[in-house]
Design an enzyme around this catalytic site. Structure first.
Site, PDB file in Angstrom:
ATOM      1  N   GLU A 183      13.667  -5.048  12.752  1.00 45.49           N
ATOM      2  CA  GLU A 183      12.330  -5.453  12.318  1.00 45.49           C
ATOM      3  C   GLU A 183      11.475  -5.889  13.510  1.00 45.49           C
ATOM      4  O   GLU A 183      10.268  -5.631  13.549  1.00 45.49           O
ATOM      5  CB  GLU A 183      12.428  -6.594  11.300  1.00 45.49           C
ATOM      6  CG  GLU A 183      13.078  -6.194   9.987  1.00 45.49           C
ATOM      7  CD  GLU A 183      12.345  -5.047   9.314  1.00 45.49           C
ATOM      8  OE1 GLU A 183      11.111  -5.136   9.172  1.00 45.49           O
ATOM      9  OE2 GLU A 183      13.013  -4.057   8.961  1.00 45.49           O
ATOM     10  N   TRP A 214      10.225  -2.768  14.997  1.00 46.41           N
ATOM     11  CA  TRP A 214       9.066  -2.230  14.264  1.00 46.41           C
ATOM     12  C   TRP A 214       7.785  -2.917  14.723  1.00 46.41           C
ATOM     13  O   TRP A 214       6.736  -2.275  14.871  1.00 46.41           O
ATOM     14  CB  TRP A 214       9.249  -2.424  12.759  1.00 46.41           C
ATOM     15  CG  TRP A 214       9.936  -1.301  12.066  1.00 46.41           C
ATOM     16  CD1 TRP A 214      11.203  -1.280  11.576  1.00 46.41           C
ATOM     17  CD2 TRP A 214       9.374  -0.001  11.774  1.00 46.41           C
ATOM     18  NE1 TRP A 214      11.472  -0.054  10.994  1.00 46.41           N
ATOM     19  CE2 TRP A 214      10.368   0.745  11.099  1.00 46.41           C
ATOM     20  CE3 TRP A 214       8.140   0.596  12.017  1.00 46.41           C
ATOM     21  CZ2 TRP A 214      10.157   2.049  10.667  1.00 46.41           C
ATOM     22  CZ3 TRP A 214       7.921   1.897  11.582  1.00 46.41           C
ATOM     23  CH2 TRP A 214       8.925   2.607  10.925  1.00 46.41           C
ATOM     24  N   TRP A 259     -10.937   9.481  -0.960  1.00 44.78           N
ATOM     25  CA  TRP A 259     -10.397   8.417  -1.802  1.00 44.78           C
ATOM     26  C   TRP A 259     -11.401   8.074  -2.904  1.00 44.78           C
ATOM     27  O   TRP A 259     -12.595   8.362  -2.789  1.00 44.78           O
ATOM     28  CB  TRP A 259     -10.107   7.168  -0.974  1.00 44.78           C
ATOM     29  CG  TRP A 259      -9.110   7.368   0.125  1.00 44.78           C
ATOM     30  CD1 TRP A 259      -9.366   7.640   1.437  1.00 44.78           C
ATOM     31  CD2 TRP A 259      -7.679   7.331   0.001  1.00 44.78           C
ATOM     32  NE1 TRP A 259      -8.204   7.769   2.145  1.00 44.78           N
ATOM     33  CE2 TRP A 259      -7.144   7.584   1.287  1.00 44.78           C
ATOM     34  CE3 TRP A 259      -6.804   7.112  -1.060  1.00 44.78           C
ATOM     35  CZ2 TRP A 259      -5.780   7.615   1.542  1.00 44.78           C
ATOM     36  CZ3 TRP A 259      -5.438   7.142  -0.813  1.00 44.78           C
ATOM     37  CH2 TRP A 259      -4.930   7.393   0.454  1.00 44.78           C
ATOM     38  N   TRP A 264      -6.953   2.959   1.704  1.00 47.92           N
ATOM     39  CA  TRP A 264      -5.997   2.031   2.308  1.00 47.92           C
ATOM     40  C   TRP A 264      -6.712   0.981   3.159  1.00 47.92           C
ATOM     41  O   TRP A 264      -6.224  -0.144   3.303  1.00 47.92           O
ATOM     42  CB  TRP A 264      -4.961   2.788   3.141  1.00 47.92           C
ATOM     43  CG  TRP A 264      -5.518   3.578   4.294  1.00 47.92           C
ATOM     44  CD1 TRP A 264      -5.903   4.883   4.288  1.00 47.92           C
ATOM     45  CD2 TRP A 264      -5.748   3.101   5.633  1.00 47.92           C
ATOM     46  NE1 TRP A 264      -6.363   5.262   5.537  1.00 47.92           N
ATOM     47  CE2 TRP A 264      -6.279   4.184   6.388  1.00 47.92           C
ATOM     48  CE3 TRP A 264      -5.556   1.875   6.274  1.00 47.92           C
ATOM     49  CZ2 TRP A 264      -6.621   4.081   7.731  1.00 47.92           C
ATOM     50  CZ3 TRP A 264      -5.898   1.762   7.623  1.00 47.92           C
ATOM     51  CH2 TRP A 264      -6.418   2.857   8.335  1.00 47.92           C
ATOM     52  N   TRP A 310      -0.007  -0.294   6.214  1.00 49.72           N
ATOM     53  CA  TRP A 310      -0.916   0.324   5.244  1.00 49.72           C
ATOM     54  C   TRP A 310      -1.002   1.837   5.434  1.00 49.72           C
ATOM     55  O   TRP A 310      -1.034   2.597   4.459  1.00 49.72           O
ATOM     56  CB  TRP A 310      -2.297  -0.323   5.322  1.00 49.72           C
ATOM     57  CG  TRP A 310      -2.372  -1.536   4.450  1.00 49.72           C
ATOM     58  CD1 TRP A 310      -2.220  -2.836   4.825  1.00 49.72           C
ATOM     59  CD2 TRP A 310      -2.548  -1.544   3.034  1.00 49.72           C
ATOM     60  NE1 TRP A 310      -2.300  -3.659   3.733  1.00 49.72           N
ATOM     61  CE2 TRP A 310      -2.509  -2.891   2.617  1.00 49.72           C
ATOM     62  CE3 TRP A 310      -2.744  -0.554   2.093  1.00 49.72           C
ATOM     63  CZ2 TRP A 310      -2.656  -3.264   1.284  1.00 49.72           C
ATOM     64  CZ3 TRP A 310      -2.892  -0.918   0.747  1.00 49.72           C
ATOM     65  CH2 TRP A 310      -2.847  -2.254   0.363  1.00 49.72           C
ATOM     66  N   ASN A 335       7.873  -8.892   2.149  1.00 47.38           N
ATOM     67  CA  ASN A 335       7.645  -7.560   2.703  1.00 47.38           C
ATOM     68  C   ASN A 335       7.862  -6.443   1.682  1.00 47.38           C
ATOM     69  O   ASN A 335       7.095  -5.475   1.633  1.00 47.38           O
ATOM     70  CB  ASN A 335       8.551  -7.320   3.916  1.00 47.38           C
ATOM     71  CG  ASN A 335       8.199  -6.037   4.645  1.00 47.38           C
ATOM     72  OD1 ASN A 335       7.069  -5.852   5.087  1.00 47.38           O
ATOM     73  ND2 ASN A 335       9.159  -5.125   4.746  1.00 47.38           N
TER      74      ASN A 335
END
Length: 479
Positions: free
Chosen positions: A280, A283, A312, A365, A388, A347
């Site tokens: 993590e 990331w 969208w 988004w 996102w 999360n």
């Protein structure tokens, strides 16, 4: 020679290379932090995050004072005002060296380039260190000499770098003399006090001693169960350290060092909770790495650039229902109400609600990205943007557009007893457990003060797949 250490998103007095180097190599050392109200407003930062930042800033000022370094807190409007202000400070105080930690987002990089160039004209040296990430973004390229676009090969090289440069603690040296700048602001109602929100000091403490306890508690207990419990919001299986990483109250290499002490280099291998948690942290580095190499991400653009043209929907009523936790999907609504009330979201829940916004409601988004930043105590531009875009299938490592979370089955899997749901949806307390995640199927559903689903799952998924499919077909024909 006198040194000035410029604090930004690195609000700590240990594991701080600019401060350590300045103290070791200069006779006089002072520090500065700039409050930038207009910049914070432009970024839409959450009040609860600014509260934590300010509380941490005041703690850091005292912690540095105890070590002989004065942290001067000054207010300017925004990033644009900082270069001239630093030039004035360095000139007036005869500063010869400025030290800082690199930040990798585009606005921040442009600001720092202007500072370095302006000070160089005055013969002032700017030293830039790289504590923000575990591995510097410019140190990792693939075999073709290009930046990685996929996490797994990036992570493999990231681990190799870490093996060759394991973190080690940095001893503190005594400071002979420090300066207090005359423009220092601490007691102005227009500077720091207005950001104090009386947030939960017990839940989100700002003192280093309390943060050390938080780290120690996680690494001596919860980390061993992290791989099994991290997806279950009712189990409190996460570290809760992301708010501190976001403001730099703790350094990522500091956390890795603490894990090395407890688990040794076994944490680098692909098993156990410590390794999963280390991943993590990788990331977090990866999303900064991507920002560094693909700066168009800092301009509200999609990583997969063709999706900038995706059409969208723009239904603000649907968006308001999502924001308020009134979608009729319990796991989504509980997560959003938790976020609105506490400034925090688990999360797994972030992935569920983001998927719902983009893939069920077909809403932009970017709307969700901005809303999260306006509410999260750990709002972090790179990680938030990356998450996102992943959820919307327009970013790095993006899930294919046809893989869509089913919010009902996600809730049933990760909150099977409804323990988390009922914390935030008390109107469902009379619903039998088997119907908690689909209360509309309960025979007495009409008696509940709870909205029906604002979209039907199968129909929404079908519409999303059709919209994405048509877009890709059109794009293929156009190219």
């Amino acid at each position: 020679m006198s040194a000035l250490v410029w604090f930004r998103s690195d609000l700590r007095g240990v594991w701080h290379s600019p401060l350590t180097y300045a103290v070791a190599n200069h006779q006089t050392v002072t520090a500065v932090f700039f409050i930038t109200p207009q910049q914070w407003q432009h970024y839409g930062l959450a009040p609860i995050k600014l509260d934590l930042l300010v509380r941490r800033l005041l703690q850091l000022k005292q912690e540095l004072a105890d070590k002989g370094v004065c942290l001067n807190i000054m207010q300017v409007a925004d990033f644009a005002a900082i270069p001239e202000k630093l030039k004035a400070i360095c000139t007036e105080q005869r500063i010869t060296h400025l030290y800082l930690n690199a930040e990798y987002e585009l606005d921040e990089r442009r600001r720092d380039q202007k500072v370095k160039a302006l000070l160089a004209e005055q013969g002032i040296v700017t030293g830039i260190f790289h504590d923000t990430c575990m591995v510097r973004p410019d140190q990792q390229l693939n075999k073709e000499g290009k930046p990685y676009k996929v996490f797994t090969p990036y992570f493999n090289q990231w681990l190799a770098h870490l093996r060759n440069d394991l973190p080690h603690s940095q001893p503190w040296q005594a400071v002979q003399l420090t300066l207090s700048l005359p423009e220092a602001l601490l007691d102005s109602d227009n500077s720091i006090q207005r950001y104090m929100q009386n947030a939960d000091e017990m839940g989100w403490p700002a003192a280093s001693s309390a943060l050390d306890e938080k780290i120690d508690d996680f690494l001596t207990d919860a980390v061993s169960r992290y791989a099994q419990s991290r997806d279950f919001p009712a189990q409190h299986g996460s570290s809760g350290l992301s708010p501190y990483l976001s403001i730099g109250a703790v350094a990522p290499r500091q956390l890795a060092h603490s894990m090395l002490i407890r688990f040794g280099e076994a944490m680098l291998d692909g098993s156990g909770g410590a390794h999963v948690w280390l991943r993590e942290l990788a990331w977090r580095d990866f999303y900064r790495y991507v920002m560094f190499h693909f700066p168009h991400l800092c301009m509200h653009r999609c990583f997969i650039e063709k999706y900038d043209a995706f059409n969208w929907c723009d239904d603000r009523n649907l968006f308001d229902a999502w924001c308020q936790g009134q979608t009729g999907y319990p796991i989504v609504d509980a997560a959003m109400r938790c976020l609105n009330a506490t400034g925090w979201m688990h999360n797994r829940l972030r992935m569920i609600v983001a998927s719902f916004l983009c893939k069920h409601l077909l809403l932009p988004w970017r709307w969700g990205e901005e809303y999260f930043m306006s509410r999260l105590i750990d709002g972090d531009f790179a990680s938030n943007n990356g998450g996102w875009q992943w959820s919307a299938s327009v970013g790095t490592d993006a899930a294919p557009y046809f893989r869509i979370f089913n919010p009902t089955t996600q809730g049933q899997r990760y909150d099977p007893d409804g323990e988390f749901l009922l914390q935030w949806l008390p109107e469902l307390k009379t619903v039998p457990k088997k119907h908690l995640h689909e209360p509309q199927k309960w025979q007495a559903a009409s008696s509940l003060n709870y909205p029906p689903p604002i979209v039907e799952h199968k129909q929404a998924v079908s519409s999303t797949k059709e919209r994405f499919g048509q877009f890709l077909d059109m794009h293929k024909k156009a190219t």
